[in-house]
Design a protein around this motif. Sequence first.
Motif, PDB file in Angstrom:
ATOM      1  N   ASN A 169       0.800  -1.224   0.000  1.00  0.00           N
ATOM      2  CA  ASN A 169       0.000   0.000   0.000  1.00  0.00           C
ATOM      3  C   ASN A 169       0.834   1.276   0.000  1.00  0.00           C
ATOM      4  O   ASN A 169       0.291   2.378   0.039  1.00  0.00           O
ATOM      5  CB  ASN A 169      -0.960   0.022   1.195  1.00  0.00           C
ATOM      6  N   THR A 170       2.168   1.160  -0.026  1.00  0.00           N
ATOM      7  CA  THR A 170       3.012   2.348   0.046  1.00  0.00           C
ATOM      8  C   THR A 170       3.355   2.865  -1.345  1.00  0.00           C
ATOM      9  O   THR A 170       3.457   2.109  -2.317  1.00  0.00           O
ATOM     10  CB  THR A 170       4.317   2.048   0.798  1.00  0.00           C
ATOM     11  N   LEU A 171       3.526   4.180  -1.430  1.00  0.00           N
ATOM     12  CA  LEU A 171       3.921   4.855  -2.667  1.00  0.00           C
ATOM     13  C   LEU A 171       5.136   5.721  -2.368  1.00  0.00           C
ATOM     14  O   LEU A 171       5.343   6.146  -1.227  1.00  0.00           O
ATOM     15  CB  LEU A 171       2.778   5.734  -3.186  1.00  0.00           C
ATOM     16  N   PRO A 172       5.957   6.033  -3.370  1.00  0.00           N
ATOM     17  CA  PRO A 172       7.131   6.875  -3.128  1.00  0.00           C
ATOM     18  C   PRO A 172       6.732   8.313  -2.828  1.00  0.00           C
ATOM     19  O   PRO A 172       5.630   8.761  -3.173  1.00  0.00           O
ATOM     20  CB  PRO A 172       7.910   6.778  -4.449  1.00  0.00           C
ATOM     21  N   ASN A 173       7.656   9.034  -2.194  1.00  0.00           N
ATOM     22  CA  ASN A 173       7.444  10.454  -1.893  1.00  0.00           C
ATOM     23  C   ASN A 173       7.775  11.261  -3.149  1.00  0.00           C
ATOM     24  O   ASN A 173       8.923  11.562  -3.434  1.00  0.00           O
ATOM     25  CB  ASN A 173       8.326  10.872  -0.725  1.00  0.00           C
ATOM     26  N   ILE A 174       6.735  11.598  -3.891  1.00  0.00           N
ATOM     27  CA  ILE A 174       6.895  12.284  -5.183  1.00  0.00           C
ATOM     28  C   ILE A 174       6.427  13.723  -5.061  1.00  0.00           C
ATOM     29  O   ILE A 174       5.405  14.001  -4.424  1.00  0.00           O
ATOM     30  CB  ILE A 174       6.071  11.564  -6.275  1.00  0.00           C
ATOM     31  N   SER A 175       7.141  14.629  -5.683  1.00  0.00           N
ATOM     32  CA  SER A 175       6.683  16.013  -5.766  1.00  0.00           C
ATOM     33  C   SER A 175       5.829  16.142  -7.029  1.00  0.00           C
ATOM     34  O   SER A 175       6.351  16.253  -8.133  1.00  0.00           O
ATOM     35  CB  SER A 175       7.859  16.984  -5.832  1.00  0.00           C
ATOM     36  N   TYR A 176       4.525  16.112  -6.850  1.00  0.00           N
ATOM     37  CA  TYR A 176       3.627  16.267  -7.995  1.00  0.00           C
ATOM     38  C   TYR A 176       3.632  17.702  -8.499  1.00  0.00           C
ATOM     39  O   TYR A 176       3.325  17.964  -9.665  1.00  0.00           O
ATOM     40  CB  TYR A 176       2.213  15.816  -7.607  1.00  0.00           C
ATOM     41  N   ALA A 177       4.026  18.629  -7.619  1.00  0.00           N
ATOM     42  CA  ALA A 177       4.170  20.019  -8.045  1.00  0.00           C
ATOM     43  C   ALA A 177       5.296  20.146  -9.070  1.00  0.00           C
ATOM     44  O   ALA A 177       5.157  20.818 -10.096  1.00  0.00           O
ATOM     45  CB  ALA A 177       4.438  20.920  -6.845  1.00  0.00           C
ATOM     46  N   LEU A 178       6.431  19.474  -8.812  1.00  0.00           N
ATOM     47  CA  LEU A 178       7.538  19.507  -9.765  1.00  0.00           C
ATOM     48  C   LEU A 178       7.171  18.784 -11.057  1.00  0.00           C
ATOM     49  O   LEU A 178       7.548  19.218 -12.149  1.00  0.00           O
ATOM     50  CB  LEU A 178       8.788  18.869  -9.144  1.00  0.00           C
ATOM     51  N   MET A 179       6.422  17.698 -10.930  1.00  0.00           N
ATOM     52  CA  MET A 179       5.974  16.971 -12.116  1.00  0.00           C
ATOM     53  C   MET A 179       5.124  17.879 -13.007  1.00  0.00           C
ATOM     54  O   MET A 179       5.303  17.957 -14.226  1.00  0.00           O
ATOM     55  CB  MET A 179       5.169  15.735 -11.703  1.00  0.00           C
ATOM     56  N   ALA A 180       4.195  18.592 -12.377  1.00  0.00           N
ATOM     57  CA  ALA A 180       3.332  19.507 -13.130  1.00  0.00           C
ATOM     58  C   ALA A 180       4.137  20.646 -13.727  1.00  0.00           C
ATOM     59  O   ALA A 180       3.912  21.057 -14.884  1.00  0.00           O
ATOM     60  CB  ALA A 180       2.236  20.048 -12.222  1.00  0.00           C
ATOM     61  N   SER A 181       5.072  21.163 -12.946  1.00  0.00           N
ATOM     62  CA  SER A 181       5.915  22.259 -13.432  1.00  0.00           C
ATOM     63  C   SER A 181       6.690  21.849 -14.670  1.00  0.00           C
ATOM     64  O   SER A 181       6.853  22.637 -15.617  1.00  0.00           O
ATOM     65  CB  SER A 181       6.868  22.705 -12.317  1.00  0.00           C
TER      66      SER A 181
ATOM     67  N   SER B  14       1.970  25.263 -10.383  1.00  0.00           N
ATOM     68  CA  SER B  14       1.781  24.317  -9.279  1.00  0.00           C
ATOM     69  C   SER B  14       2.212  24.932  -7.956  1.00  0.00           C
ATOM     70  O   SER B  14       2.977  25.901  -7.916  1.00  0.00           O
ATOM     71  CB  SER B  14       2.580  23.034  -9.533  1.00  0.00           C
ATOM     72  N   HIS B  15       1.679  24.370  -6.865  1.00  0.00           N
ATOM     73  CA  HIS B  15       2.020  24.805  -5.508  1.00  0.00           C
ATOM     74  C   HIS B  15       2.121  23.568  -4.624  1.00  0.00           C
ATOM     75  O   HIS B  15       1.304  22.650  -4.738  1.00  0.00           O
ATOM     76  CB  HIS B  15       0.946  25.730  -4.935  1.00  0.00           C
ATOM     77  N   THR B  16       3.068  23.574  -3.732  1.00  0.00           N
ATOM     78  CA  THR B  16       3.151  22.539  -2.703  1.00  0.00           C
ATOM     79  C   THR B  16       2.553  23.100  -1.419  1.00  0.00           C
ATOM     80  O   THR B  16       2.933  24.180  -0.959  1.00  0.00           O
ATOM     81  CB  THR B  16       4.605  22.118  -2.452  1.00  0.00           C
TER      82      THR B  16
END
Length: 613
Positions: free
Chosen positions: A549-561, A567-569
Amino acid sequence: MEYRMSLTLTQAVPQNEIATCELLLDYLEKIGVEYVFGIPGGAIEPLYNALAKSEKRGGIKAITARHETGAVFMADAYARNTGKLGVCCSTTGPGATNMVTGVASSFENNTPLLVITPQASQDKVGKKALQESGDTGVNIPGMFQFFTKYNSYVTHVGQFEHKLVSAIMSAFSMPGGPTHLNIPTDVLKSHIPPKQHPVNINNLLSRPYLKDEKAIQALISELRHSKKTIFVIGAGAKGCSRLITDCINDLGIEFVATPDGKSFINPYHPAYKGVIGFAGHKSASKALQSDAVDSIVLIGSSLGEFNSNAWDQLSLLNNKLIHIDNNEDNLTRSSMAKLQVGGHIPTILEAILENNRTQIKNKEKISTKSVIDKTQLFADICIDNQKKLHFELDDSTKTKDRSSPLKPQFLMAQLTQLFPPNTRYLADNGNNMAWAVHYLNPYDRRFSGRRSSQRDQKDRRAFSAGLLQINTEFCSMGWSVGSAIGTALAHPNDPVLCIVGDGSFLMSGNEITVALQEKLNIIFLVMNDQHLGMVKHGQRLNKSADIANTLPNISYALMASAMGIMSHTIETAVDLLQLDTNKICERKGPTLLDVRIDAEEVPPIATRLKGMK
């Protein structure tokens, strides 16, 4: 080999004949369709050639998805939000199989869709043609037959118009649902002689409303003799908000909503007692279980697991139930009801109102004083305007808790304060849907009983529009990202807020680039807890193994950028409250909010666990 191959077509048009694909678009234009959602490829290119001509003259436009499932979800949301036909297409082979999940979801939610898939030219069938998708290859029509209302392989150009009309009519027949046409490329390239007697598709789609007078009179009698009645508002109430408002106010009754029925009510109405079903409120169960209640009027619900409180016999599925529905299939799940009333829901509600008002007029003739005391009604409206809740939240204190990481309860409570009243919310499947159903309460004046003036129209929504859209029954993860695009195209003047978990976003997040390309004002709010949250909490509550059930710590803000999207965190309450939402909602394009939430907060999913036992 790449399956979306390009193909250049040149063919002289026979005199007085129309290209098959142009005839298709002509039919769609006549019923108001504005978009076709899909991904092009060699076999479907004749349709895209016709779409290119259409776009140049300001007609139907092609919206290019990033995955065919996303295209179906876009078409589904467009249909849900406009009442029009949703249209989506793919190329052969994997393009068509990629649509399966989206089409199955639309089938379960009765959304009118036309799904178009191509086929290898008929002279190549059976010869192992590239991506052959008929009865001698991967049988695409065979796959779609299990979750479409009409499904046909067009084997000859002479069949095309009749089968097209049949598919459109079937999509809108009650209950609505997806239909599928599998069309060989040679048929798509063909031309059709004009009919001597053209088909008027709008006349064919116009149907008389069914009205069971005997059942309606039985319903009126039950309500007249009921000591206490409570309404349960389901998804079938779409388009009936004003009538339901009037019934509640005129009859002076309490009401609750199913999770998908919450889209069509004002949660601040003084008579509203909350949601019954998945992620629901204890006050709703208490209201239904009250000994004083002897009639529970359910309006338009499938009575599936999410909407029936996991088939709750104590609260709902008992002999107090009166089930009003326009879907005969739904009535098969309420055999215990003391009364079933099938037919056109607005017509049934109008009959209730007419009877009640006739009774009041008769009493007024006898009495020297009006029996209607509007003092309480106006008092209720004043309370309504204060936007106070009149039902119980599981943990109301956490809606004010500003600690970090953010409490999901606080986040949900703040969204309706930060974003304008005309914001349209979508909540994807998973924990975020549970948080939204329970704690997100968008305000709408439809249930205050007032009519809006032109100047405050922005604080009001069309009666048929959903305030909070969710996807029950099939519950496809990742549906909201594509659906947000279809919703934004249906309502270009309203901001759309897509609430999606990080697990769901990883499934379908690339569709946000469609919002970028089409300059759509969508806010994608990723609830980032580095887990498949519902899986994790479900395992813990069920005392199962804590695994996968675990997922990596991803910056979706950076992905969108990286995609060119603003994007905003958001890590703290200050980050959230300092957002310039006015600027965000005026932007011609999407915004992504990467919101770090408290992964240990347990969502209100007890009903789901009950249904799993």
